[in-house]
Design a protein around this motif. Structure first.
Motif, PDB file in Angstrom:
ATOM      1  N   ALA A  86       0.850  -1.330  -0.216  1.00 40.14           N
ATOM      2  CA  ALA A  86      -0.041  -0.059   0.060  1.00 40.14           C
ATOM      3  C   ALA A  86       0.868   1.263   0.019  1.00 40.14           C
ATOM      4  CB  ALA A  86      -0.977  -0.168   1.235  1.00 40.14           C
ATOM      5  N   THR A  87       1.969   1.290   0.622  1.00 41.47           N
ATOM      6  CA  THR A  87       2.768   2.397   0.805  1.00 41.47           C
ATOM      7  C   THR A  87       3.278   2.546  -0.484  1.00 41.47           C
ATOM      8  OG1 THR A  87       3.308   1.883   3.038  1.00 41.47           O
ATOM      9  CG2 THR A  87       5.063   3.266   2.046  1.00 41.47           C
ATOM     10  N   VAL A  88       3.821   1.541  -1.155  1.00 40.96           N
ATOM     11  CA  VAL A  88       4.446   1.910  -2.514  1.00 40.96           C
ATOM     12  C   VAL A  88       3.600   2.217  -3.535  1.00 40.96           C
ATOM     13  CG1 VAL A  88       5.726   0.654  -4.536  1.00 40.96           C
ATOM     14  CG2 VAL A  88       6.357   0.269  -2.100  1.00 40.96           C
ATOM     15  N   VAL A  89       2.508   1.522  -3.520  1.00 43.19           N
ATOM     16  CA  VAL A  89       1.380   2.006  -4.555  1.00 43.19           C
ATOM     17  C   VAL A  89       0.847   3.365  -4.271  1.00 43.19           C
ATOM     18  CG1 VAL A  89      -0.892   1.516  -5.015  1.00 43.19           C
ATOM     19  CG2 VAL A  89       0.339  -0.306  -4.881  1.00 43.19           C
ATOM     20  N   LEU A  90       0.872   3.771  -3.102  1.00 43.09           N
ATOM     21  CA  LEU A  90       0.164   5.150  -2.825  1.00 43.09           C
ATOM     22  C   LEU A  90       1.389   6.163  -3.306  1.00 43.09           C
ATOM     23  CD1 LEU A  90      -1.478   5.098   0.772  1.00 43.09           C
ATOM     24  CD2 LEU A  90      -2.325   5.724  -1.338  1.00 43.09           C
ATOM     25  N   THR A  91       2.601   5.809  -2.928  1.00 39.83           N
ATOM     26  CA  THR A  91       3.850   6.626  -3.417  1.00 39.83           C
ATOM     27  C   THR A  91       3.887   6.950  -5.029  1.00 39.83           C
ATOM     28  OG1 THR A  91       5.088   6.305  -1.586  1.00 39.83           O
ATOM     29  CG2 THR A  91       6.080   7.119  -3.359  1.00 39.83           C
ATOM     30  N   LEU A  92       3.652   5.747  -5.682  1.00 42.03           N
ATOM     31  CA  LEU A  92       3.627   5.744  -7.024  1.00 42.03           C
ATOM     32  C   LEU A  92       2.280   6.574  -7.723  1.00 42.03           C
ATOM     33  CD1 LEU A  92       4.358   2.055  -8.133  1.00 42.03           C
ATOM     34  CD2 LEU A  92       6.044   4.299  -8.734  1.00 42.03           C
ATOM     35  N   ALA A  93       1.080   6.606  -7.144  1.00 40.01           N
ATOM     36  CA  ALA A  93       0.227   7.010  -7.473  1.00 40.01           C
ATOM     37  C   ALA A  93       0.243   8.861  -7.207  1.00 40.01           C
ATOM     38  CB  ALA A  93      -1.285   6.663  -6.658  1.00 40.01           C
ATOM     39  N   ALA A  94       0.975   9.185  -6.109  1.00 39.71           N
ATOM     40  CA  ALA A  94       1.269  10.436  -5.859  1.00 39.71           C
ATOM     41  C   ALA A  94       2.474  11.096  -6.836  1.00 39.71           C
ATOM     42  CB  ALA A  94       1.876  10.806  -4.503  1.00 39.71           C
ATOM     43  N   VAL A  95       3.435  10.111  -7.257  1.00 37.75           N
ATOM     44  CA  VAL A  95       4.168  10.750  -8.102  1.00 37.75           C
ATOM     45  C   VAL A  95       3.893  10.798  -9.567  1.00 37.75           C
ATOM     46  CG1 VAL A  95       6.516   9.968  -9.180  1.00 37.75           C
ATOM     47  CG2 VAL A  95       6.244   9.448  -6.746  1.00 37.75           C
ATOM     48  N   THR A  96       3.002   9.803 -10.046  1.00 30.39           N
ATOM     49  CA  THR A  96       2.251   9.984 -11.341  1.00 30.39           C
ATOM     50  C   THR A  96       1.106  10.846 -11.564  1.00 30.39           C
ATOM     51  OG1 THR A  96       1.060   7.903 -10.906  1.00 30.39           O
ATOM     52  CG2 THR A  96       3.113   7.647 -12.002  1.00 30.39           C
ATOM     53  N   SER A  97       0.876  11.510 -10.184  1.00 30.68           N
ATOM     54  CA  SER A  97      -0.383  12.507 -10.204  1.00 30.68           C
ATOM     55  C   SER A  97      -1.729  11.769 -10.427  1.00 30.68           C
ATOM     56  CB  SER A  97      -0.069  13.751 -11.340  1.00 30.68           C
ATOM     57  OG  SER A  97       1.095  14.209 -11.204  1.00 30.68           O
ATOM     58  N   ILE A  98      -1.770  10.606 -10.096  1.00 34.08           N
ATOM     59  CA  ILE A  98      -2.928   9.964 -10.084  1.00 34.08           C
ATOM     60  C   ILE A  98      -3.618  10.532  -8.829  1.00 34.08           C
ATOM     61  CG2 ILE A  98      -4.101   7.699  -9.737  1.00 34.08           C
ATOM     62  CD1 ILE A  98      -2.067   6.511 -11.404  1.00 34.08           C
ATOM     63  N   ILE A  99      -3.020  10.469  -7.792  1.00 31.06           N
ATOM     64  CA  ILE A  99      -3.578  11.543  -6.514  1.00 31.06           C
ATOM     65  C   ILE A  99      -3.024  12.677  -6.672  1.00 31.06           C
ATOM     66  CG2 ILE A  99      -3.648  11.535  -4.078  1.00 31.06           C
ATOM     67  CD1 ILE A  99      -3.213   8.423  -3.903  1.00 31.06           C
ATOM     68  N   PRO A 100      -3.748  13.711  -6.892  1.00 26.79           N
ATOM     69  CA  PRO A 100      -3.200  15.110  -7.354  1.00 26.79           C
ATOM     70  C   PRO A 100      -2.686  16.039  -5.890  1.00 26.79           C
ATOM     71  CG  PRO A 100      -5.651  15.157  -6.965  1.00 26.79           C
ATOM     72  CD  PRO A 100      -5.485  13.851  -7.062  1.00 26.79           C
ATOM     73  N   VAL A 101      -1.551  15.078  -5.517  1.00 25.91           N
ATOM     74  CA  VAL A 101      -1.047  15.888  -4.056  1.00 25.91           C
ATOM     75  C   VAL A 101      -0.434  17.282  -4.499  1.00 25.91           C
ATOM     76  CG1 VAL A 101      -0.916  13.667  -2.973  1.00 25.91           C
ATOM     77  CG2 VAL A 101       0.971  14.684  -4.472  1.00 25.91           C
ATOM     78  N   LYS A 102      -0.196  17.508  -5.786  1.00 24.30           N
ATOM     79  CA  LYS A 102       0.952  18.913  -5.935  1.00 24.30           C
ATOM     80  C   LYS A 102      -0.399  20.017  -5.793  1.00 24.30           C
ATOM     81  CE  LYS A 102       4.087  16.733  -8.909  1.00 24.30           C
ATOM     82  NZ  LYS A 102       4.729  16.959 -10.384  1.00 24.30           N
ATOM     83  N   TYR A 103      -1.676  19.500  -5.950  1.00 21.98           N
ATOM     84  CA  TYR A 103      -2.656  20.712  -6.150  1.00 21.98           C
ATOM     85  C   TYR A 103      -3.673  20.737  -5.280  1.00 21.98           C
ATOM     86  CZ  TYR A 103      -1.052  19.762 -10.969  1.00 21.98           C
ATOM     87  OH  TYR A 103      -0.244  19.145 -11.873  1.00 21.98           O
ATOM     88  N   VAL A 104      -3.661  19.781  -4.276  1.00 20.72           N
ATOM     89  CA  VAL A 104      -4.546  19.933  -3.161  1.00 20.72           C
ATOM     90  C   VAL A 104      -3.784  19.726  -1.809  1.00 20.72           C
ATOM     91  CG1 VAL A 104      -6.678  19.007  -2.243  1.00 20.72           C
ATOM     92  CG2 VAL A 104      -6.419  19.272  -4.570  1.00 20.72           C
ATOM     93  N   VAL A 105      -3.715  20.591  -0.894  1.00 20.09           N
ATOM     94  CA  VAL A 105      -3.066  20.499   0.350  1.00 20.09           C
ATOM     95  C   VAL A 105      -3.773  19.418   1.267  1.00 20.09           C
ATOM     96  CG1 VAL A 105      -2.364  21.790   2.279  1.00 20.09           C
ATOM     97  CG2 VAL A 105      -2.288  23.015  -0.060  1.00 20.09           C
ATOM     98  N   GLU A 106      -5.019  19.342   1.204  1.00 24.28           N
ATOM     99  CA  GLU A 106      -5.543  18.296   1.845  1.00 24.28           C
ATOM    100  C   GLU A 106      -5.281  17.097   1.741  1.00 24.28           C
ATOM    101  OE1 GLU A 106      -6.988  20.911   0.874  1.00 24.28           O
ATOM    102  OE2 GLU A 106      -7.603  21.959   2.360  1.00 24.28           O
ATOM    103  N   LEU A 107      -5.227  16.770   0.435  1.00 21.54           N
ATOM    104  CA  LEU A 107      -4.732  15.310  -0.059  1.00 21.54           C
ATOM    105  C   LEU A 107      -3.061  15.150   0.160  1.00 21.54           C
ATOM    106  CD1 LEU A 107      -6.314  15.027  -3.758  1.00 21.54           C
ATOM    107  CD2 LEU A 107      -7.089  13.806  -1.625  1.00 21.54           C
ATOM    108  N   ARG A 108      -2.528  16.050   0.158  1.00 19.07           N
ATOM    109  CA  ARG A 108      -1.134  16.114   0.574  1.00 19.07           C
ATOM    110  C   ARG A 108      -0.802  15.687   2.171  1.00 19.07           C
ATOM    111  NH1 ARG A 108       1.491  21.560  -0.703  1.00 19.07           N
ATOM    112  NH2 ARG A 108      -0.101  21.355  -2.587  1.00 19.07           N
TER     113      ARG A 108
END
Length: 947
Positions: free
Chosen positions: A571-593
């Motif tokens: 789960a940790t690696v998949v979440l990290t890959l999702a954040a790096v590839t912008s599947i999870i938009p952590v760059k744009y939403v502070v709450e998601l970050r």
């Protein structure tokens, strides 16, 4: 340009040096020495072959250098000709050697003949040179090729005679003992001869004559003789030898009918392929020959006489299709031939009580018959109009599926069961390879001719390529175990790669999800989490690959750790890959970050706690809190928010405070649980506590190193952006509106960066970043030194791996005010010198001080003389270290006399000392002096060039 040329020349010499070193290593290898004791001539030939192969590899590598092509065009053309002249002679021998090593020597001459034909086709057919310029309007001539008449003649002779001579040399004892042995000799000569005559249609025999009519006469007359000999030899060697049980005609009629069938069919197909069937007379003769061949073949296999007109009608319609190109005739031929195939199978196999390929023979023959009928039908479908192309695609896909299933059953279920008697029936590996490559070649040919579409071509390519997995899965190896346990998500991701590449090349979301799916599958393979589902293949064979009897006999029955935490790491690696590839938009939403940082910290913290500290349950909250704080700090340093300047220093402070608390609680709380235990158990528990403490130190060292790396990266990025901005402002007037490539890349990065609070503002409002980076670096270095001293007793070699950690230091306004990029190597060198000096003093004190219990005073050792001598030698090494470290700080050039005078001071320490660390200091001081001289000289020369 001069720099590129020098680099190319260096690479050129490195390639040749590597090849020479490989040859030398091969010459002195142990396997070669054992072979030399068995046969010296063969060993010499092997050495010469390997040397020639290495030389040809070097020639090919030399042709890849552009500077050689520009500076020596005539040499390049000569090397190309040399390569084409020698490869068809050396390469077949190398490939045959490899195959013989894998499958044995029985059919080595046929392997050599096959590889010789392949390389003859690749290199001996006239090819245009890649380095000779020819006028575009000039017609292509055979003399414009790379090879000359001499090389072409040698290749032809090699193809015809070397396989025959090799067979005669390796089978000289049984060369003429039977008709089969004689046929082997004839086949090894006339089959390459037929291939050479076919290659002459592409100009392979241009060196004999350039007259087209004469060459056609040579081809037809010699081809007729060669074809007759090959067909007769195949009758003896293959038909009567392997399929004699299916020949129902009595002798001598069987020899006559088989000869008529094979020779008539071969002559008819050869005449049609050569274009000799065109007018009315030749068409009638071809049709009559087809009818005769069909009837004779039916009589040979025992077809009922009352139904004999059926195969003759089938032969008639087959000939009519070849002469008239009538599709109705072809499908009539297919229908009648299918009935004959069904009769042959029912007559020979239907009543046998045999299990083949893991199923009854009756069931297996159904699949075989279906595959044969589809194989006969598809060529007719390929001639239909383009709008009916889907029928060809369906037929080819169905046939490929059937072929995969049949070969899988034959290859993986190799035992035949017959009334309790087991006999091995081997479906060889090369048959899988042959059908795979033939299928891939057929798909490519049909795709080029636009007989099948791109999607069908992709599906067929996947099906034919998938058969190669059988060669690995059935191998009893650890690799096969992992292949057997591959989850469906991995295969799904790999199978989707061509789809995304062909049909969604510009869809970034598709590429991101593809990476996520493939990575998840690989994590399943590596981590192997506990899954109790039916689609996961967990056989005893796979389990045996992970634990063996040797493990149990050596280590005993060890209590297994829980396997469920592997889900958390996945789960940790998949979440990290999702954040790096912008599947999870952590760059744009502070709450998601924030949620991402908390999620990753919690999953990774629980995994580390359960997997590596499973006996210290009381520390789980502290460990999880440590990982969560580290994740929050790293994420919000890389992608800062408005509150990062206020919150991150407190986050780092709490992280530092948790370090000593966790370390002390690890021993204090666990020690209370076994105060009343026995002494042996107490000793074991203390060792466990010490090991857990070392694990804690390693964990915190890794955390502080990652924090230091992140801060170093962000500050370096900030300095680069400032340099680009300064260059854009103060650049030349003519280029003020344009950006250089790196600047343009940074501008694009800034344009796509959604957070309004940038790292530039973070650095402006948070001057604590360099200080925290330096504190993390120093703390990581100190922890690593403690671990090194505890585990290795203070190894001398460890400091050379630990000192580069100090390269992460930054310039700040508090601790390292005068430290800059110019002094970045000073902490590394000074830490090495200080560590070795302190270690040397400790070694001397340990050996001589009375209270230390050292051996020197106990058994009458050297005593104070030992201490004074080694301390004096240690002091003699210090001048070079002081000079070099001072030089690494200010880069002020020292006089050559000073360096030459201090260099000999290291020799007594190297020769006379009793302490290894002092000797290391002496060697390091010599290296420091020579390096300082070289660097100073380079700086001086650069300054003189500038002046």
């Amino acid at each position: 340009m001069r720099t590129h040329t020098s680099v190319g020349q260096a690479a050129f010499f490195v390639v040749w040096a590597a090849l020479i070193a490989a040859d030398v290593a091969f010459f002195f290898s142990a396997s070669l020495s054992s072979a030399a004791s068995a046969s010296l001539p063969l060993t010499v030939l092997a050495l010469l072959l390997c040397a020639e192969t290495s030389f040809l590899i070097g020639v090919w590598a030399s042709l890849q250098f552009r500077w050689i092509q520009l500076e020596n065009p005539t040499i390049v053309a000569a090397l190309e000709r040399l390569l084409f002249a020698c490869v068809p002679i050396a390469a077949p021998a190398i490939f045959t050697w490899a195959v013989v090593s894998a499958v044995g020597m029985a059919n080595a001459s046929y392997y050599l003949a096959t590889f010789s034909m392949v390389f003859y086709w690749l290199f001996s057919i006239p090819r245009q040179s890649s380095f000779k310029n020819r006028k575009q309007d000039a017609p292509w001539q055979d003399t414009d090729g790379i090879l000359g008449p001499l090389e072409s003649c040698v290749h032809a002779l090699y193809l015809l005679f070397v396989p025959v001579l090799f067979h005669a040399a390796s089978h000289h004892a049984t060369l003429f003992t039977s008709w089969a042995s004689v046929c082997d000799l004839l086949l090894l000569f006339f089959v390459p001869f037929l291939f050479q005559l076919f290659a002459s249609t592409r100009g392979a025999l241009w060196w004999i004559t350039r007259d087209v009519r004469t060459m056609d006469q040579i081809r037809m007359s010699n081809g007729l003789v060669a074809l007759i000999v090959v067909v007769l030899c195949l009758e003896v060697r293959v038909v009567f030898h392997s399929f004699g049980r299916y020949i129902h005609a009595p002798p001598p009629l069987n020899y006559l009918l088989v000869t008529v069938t094979m020779l008539g069919g071969a002559l008819g197909m050869a005449a049609h392929a050569a274009g000799k069937v065109g007018d009315a007379v030749s068409s009638v003769a071809f049709t009559g020959l087809a009818v005769l061949v069909s009837g004779a073949g039916a009589v040979v296999i025992g077809f009922p006489v009352m139904f004999l007109p059926l195969p003759m009608i089938s032969g008639y319609y087959a000939a009519r299709f070849f002469t008239k190109k009538s599709l109705s005739s072809y499908f009539t031929f297919v229908a009648i031939a299918s009935m004959m195939v069904l009769w042959f199978v029912v007559h020979n196999y239907w009543d046998l009580n045999i299990w083949v390929a893991g199923m009854p023979l009756k069931s297996f023959t159904k699949y075989v018959v279906a595959a044969v009928i589809m194989a006969m039908t598809v060529p007719g479908l390929a001639l239909l109009p383009t709008k009916l192309r889907f029928l060809v695609e369906l037929g080819l896909t169905g046939h490929a599926l059937l072929l995969c299933y049949i070969e899988n059953r034959l290859f993986n279920y190799a035992t035949m069961y017959y009334f309790g008697f087991d006999a091995e029936i081997m479906y060889p590996s090369y048959m899988v390879l042959i059908t795979t490559f033939l299928g891939l070649a057929l798909v490519r040919r049909l795709s080029v001719d636009q007989r099948v579409g791109p999607k069908a071509a992709w599906i067929l390519t996947c099906l034919y390529s998938s058969k190669l997995s059988m060669l690995f899965i059935t191998s009893r190896s650890v690799l096969s175990c992992y292949l057997l346990s591959l989850p469906p998500c991995f295969f799904t991701g790999v199978a989707c790669i061509p789809i995304v590449a062909l049909h969604f090349p510009h869809a970034q979301s598709a590429k991101r999800f593809l990476v996520l799916v493939v990575a998840t599958g690989l994590l399943f393979v590596i981590m192997q989490p506990p899954i109790k589902l039916s689609w996961v293949y967990q056989s005893e064979f796979i389990k045996a690959a992970h634990i063996s009897d040797d493990d149990t006999s050596i280590y005993g029955f060890i209590a297994s750790k829980p396997t469920w935490p592997s889900w958390l790491l996945i789960a940790t690696v998949v979440l990290t890959l999702a954040a790096v590839t912008s599947i999870i938009p952590v760059k744009y939403v502070v709450e998601l970050r924030a949620l991402y940082a908390l999620g990753v910290g919690i999953t990774l913290g629980i995994y580390i706690s359960v997997q590596y500290f499973f006996q210290a349950v009381v520390l789980y909250p502290l460990l999880v809190a440590t990982i969560v704080l580290a994740a929050v700090f790293i994420v919000f340093t890389h992608l800062p928010s408005e509150s990062s300047t206020r919150v991150l220093p407190w986050v780092f402070s709490f992280l530092v405070v948790l370090f000593p608390i966790t370390y002390l609680l690890e021993g204090h709380l666990r020690a209370k649980t076994f105060v009343d235990d026995e002494e042996a158990e107490n000793f074991t528990n203390m060792l466990a506590i010490e090991g857990a403490r070392m694990s804690l130190l390693g964990l915190y060292a890794a955390i502080f190193m990652i924090i230091a790396l992140e801060i170093k990266f962000e500050l370096a990025l900030l300095l680069r952006e400032k340099a680009v901005d300064r260059g854009a402002i103060h650049g030349p007037p003519g280029r003020s509106s344009a950006f250089p490539p790196k600047s343009r890349l940074l501008q694009q990065r800034r344009a796509h960066a959604a957070p309004t609070f940038t790292i530039k503002r973070l650095a402006a409002e948070a001057a604590w970043m360099p200080a925290i980076g330096n504190f993390s670096t120093v703390l990581c270095f100190i922890i690593c030194l403690i671990v090194n001293i505890t585990l290795t007793g203070g190894s001398n070699r460890a400091i050379f791996f630990l000192a580069p950690i100090l390269l992460l230091l930054n310039q700040d306004s508090d601790i390292f005010a005068g430290f800059g990029d110019r002094q970045r190597y000073f902490p590394v060198t000074i830490s090495i010198s200080v560590y070795l000096v302190l270690t040397a003093l400790y070694r001397i004190w340990e050996e001589t001080w009375p209270g230390s219990g050292g051996w020197a005073l106990d058994i009458g050792g050297p005593g104070w003389f030992f201490a004074v001598k080694n301390v004096a030698l240690l002091m003699a090494t210090l001048p070079n270290h002081i000079l070099f470290n001072r030089f690494m700080w200010d880069y002020v050039r020292q006089t050559d006399a000073k360096l030459l005078l201090t260099l000999p001071l290291n020799l007594p320490a190297i020769i006379m000392t009793d302490i290894l660390t002092v000797r290391v200091l002496g060697l390091l001081g010599s290296i420091y002096t020579l390096s300082q001289y070289a660097i100073s000289r380079r700086i001086r020369l650069a300054g003189m060039k500038y002046i």
